[in-house]
Design an enzyme around this catalytic site. Structure first.
Site, PDB file in Angstrom:
ATOM      1  N   GLU A 246      -8.419   7.957  26.810  1.00 35.20           N
ATOM      2  CA  GLU A 246      -8.736   8.107  28.224  1.00 35.20           C
ATOM      3  C   GLU A 246      -7.462   8.108  29.066  1.00 35.20           C
ATOM      4  O   GLU A 246      -7.362   8.844  30.056  1.00 35.20           O
ATOM      5  CB  GLU A 246      -9.678   6.986  28.670  1.00 35.20           C
ATOM      6  CG  GLU A 246     -11.091   7.162  28.114  1.00 35.20           C
ATOM      7  CD  GLU A 246     -12.032   6.049  28.489  1.00 35.20           C
ATOM      8  OE1 GLU A 246     -13.110   6.329  29.034  1.00 35.20           O
ATOM      9  OE2 GLU A 246     -11.689   4.871  28.216  1.00 35.20           O
TER      10      GLU A 246
ATOM     11  N   GLY B 289      -9.896   3.832  25.067  1.00 31.21           N
ATOM     12  CA  GLY B 289      -9.138   3.828  26.312  1.00 31.21           C
ATOM     13  C   GLY B 289      -7.768   4.452  26.179  1.00 31.21           C
ATOM     14  O   GLY B 289      -7.201   4.934  27.170  1.00 31.21           O
TER      15      GLY B 289
END
Length: 275
Positions: A142, A139
């Site tokens: 991301e 993440g």
């Protein structure tokens, strides 16, 4: 040669709207600083959760969502820079310890919030830059992919490593990585969960710049700030969007707009009258 330094204002948390501040900035996982002087217009978001290497936990995500919501309304923000207050780490990705305590339903809701967070970053009305001075995994990468530009220290380690933990990228990685690198290479990196150095990421085009790390551990931030300074006089998206909105509003009640749509529907040349 005289070197002009930017003026730094203190870090501050953005308190939730409608809530009183307790003044405890040190307890906030997300803090904000607006630069002043010649760098006015550059705002920095500091991710500061050292106990969990800036992992994306409930509090962290909530504070970042609220911060973005408030900054989106601030017309003084012309470039937004994401950086870490934890040395050697940008963002370590999902807080798996916290997630392990969630029910399946809670996991689904939380991952949806993560997607919403990344979409908010991607849709932010000013240029966004991620300064990756350390690990940006899962993440964390991301989050960086949701930014417009990425700068990494050459020693930084980045990757969508979810498949090595029996997971899949769930916050936009499967969509934004192919758009950045192409489908085949993105599939390879996701399927293998491969980790890349900042230098390797730059060679593939995953980051815009890779710079040698310095003793302070903030070389990517320094380069990202220089990039923000370069962007600053060139772009004022907020003002541009406001002007666009005003111009479009003037066009809505015109006869020519209605005539243009009617002509398109009827498959004929429009007959504009200038009104």
């Amino acid at each position: 040669m005289l070197r002009v330094l930017c003026l730094l204002r203190p870090w501050r948390p953005l308190r939730a709207r409608g809530c009183a501040s307790d003044g405890a900035a040190g307890g906030s996982e997300i803090q904000v600083r607006a630069l002043a002087g010649p760098d006015q217009g550059i705002t920095e978001i500091l991710m500061n959760r050292p106990s969990a290497r800036n992992a994306l936990g409930n509090v962290f995500v909530s504070e970042l969502l609220e911060t973005l919501a408030q900054l989106r309304e601030d017309q003084q923000v012309r470039v937004l820079l994401f950086r870490s207050g934890v040395k050697g780490v940008f963002c370590a990705g999902a807080d798996l310890k916290e997630r392990e305590q969630m029910s399946e339903a809670e996991v689904g809701v939380f991952v949806q919030r993560l997607r919403g967070l990344m979409n908010d970053i991607a849709a932010f009305p000013a240029p966004t830059i991620a300064a990756m001075d350390g690990f940006a995994l899962g993440g964390g990468l991301e989050l960086a992919l949701a930014c417009d530009l990425r700068v990494a220290a050459s020693s930084a380690i980045v990757g969508l490593i979810e498949t090595t933990r029996g997971l899949l990228p769930g916050a936009g990685g499967t969509q934004r990585l192919p758009r950045c690198l192409g489908v085949a290479l993105a599939k390879e990196l996701i399927f293998t969960g491969r980790r890349l150095s900042g230098t390797e990421a730059h060679a593939l085009g995953l980051v815009n710049h890779a710079v040698a790390q310095n003793e302070e551990g903030d070389a990517a931030y320094q380069r990202a700030r220089a990039l923000a300074q370069e962007i600053l006089p060139q772009v004022d998206i907020v003002s541009g969007m406001a002007i666009e909105g005003m111009c479009y509003a003037q066009n809505i009640p015109t006869r020519d707009r209605l005539e243009g749509m009617a002509a398109f529907r009827e498959k004929r040349p429009p007959k504009f009258v200038g009104k």
